[in-house]
Design an enzyme around this catalytic site. Structure first.
Site, PDB file in Angstrom:
ATOM      1  CD  GLU A  45      -2.502   1.324   2.706  1.00 32.40           C
ATOM      2  OE1 GLU A  45      -2.746   2.457   3.167  1.00 32.40           O
ATOM      3  OE2 GLU A  45      -2.815   0.268   3.283  1.00 32.40           O
ATOM      4  NE  ARG A  49      -0.328   8.644   5.440  1.00 30.47           N
ATOM      5  CZ  ARG A  49      -0.287   8.148   6.671  1.00 30.47           C
ATOM      6  NH1 ARG A  49       0.801   8.331   7.407  1.00 30.47           N
ATOM      7  NH2 ARG A  49      -1.308   7.463   7.153  1.00 30.47           N
ATOM      8  CE  LYS A 133      -5.720   2.231   7.311  1.00 35.85           C
ATOM      9  NZ  LYS A 133      -4.855   2.959   6.372  1.00 35.85           N
TER      10      LYS A 133
END
Length: 213
Positions: A45, A49, A133
């Protein structure tokens, strides 16, 4: 929605730990993905960011075909569409908004939405999601909290992320409602910056051997 859950399940069940990484360049991402795959972690993943994230996803998809590369920290429909255009195989969001859910509904690329409270979990069930999640895991109650949710939501499986480490990973993996965990420790920033990809492969190999007790 069931078809999308079916597409996401083999990615999450293929390894006990999903590496969650932020990268500074596409080349760094490719080297990192190769090192992780060599250790047995063939899904990754890449979080949105950093400015390099979308190019990194694109390059990993093209150059490391053995890796299922997903996009994390997806916060809106624009980012969802950008990640899909970059070739992401799955999308991860720390939460869930109607905008993100609508983007997921319109896309063939599956979403792993975040949920942390009973009300959020119920809302996701209503939308057809059974893989979620759990973020930030440790700060939201940790393994003990997830254990208490298991009998209430028996169909839900979680990927807890946030504060998961070698010290507590087995507490999570031993739970019946945890499908895998998200972890940053398999790709420590110092090792990535130093180009010590042999160390990352070693850590990935250790993580790939983790299993439910």
């Amino acid at each position: 929605m069931a078809q999308k859950i079916k597409a996401l399940t083999p990615i999450l069940t293929a390894q006990p730990v999903m590496p969650v990484v932020a990268v500074e360049s596409a080349r760094q991402a490719v080297d990192l993905a190769r090192a992780l795959a060599a250790g047995g972690l063939r899904a990754i993943e890449i979080t949105l960011r950093t400015p390099a994230a979308l190019d990194a996803i694109r390059c990993v998809v093209e150059e490391v075909p053995e890796t299922a590369c997903g996009a994390g920290t997806v916060l809106n429909a624009r980012q969802y569409d950008q990640a899909v255009a970059a070739g992401a195989k799955f999308i991860v969001s720390p939460g869930a908004t109607m905008e993100v859910l609508d983007a997921a509904r319109d896309s063939a690329v599956p979403l792993l939405p975040g949920a942390a409270t009973p009300s959020e979990i119920m809302a996701m069930l209503e939308e057809g999601f059974e893989l979620l999640k759990f973020f930030p895991a440790e700060q939201s109650g940790g393994a003990a909290y997830l254990k208490s949710l298991a009998p209430v939501f028996p169909s839900i499986k979680f990927c807890p992320t946030g504060g998961v480490s070698t010290k507590n990973v087995n507490d999570y993996l031993s739970l019946p409602n945890v499908i895998c965990v998200g972890g940053t420790w398999v790709a420590p920033k110092a090792a990535v910056e130093a180009g010590d990809f042999a160390e990352i492969t070693r850590l990935a190999a250790e993580a790939a051997k983790l299993g439910k007790a």
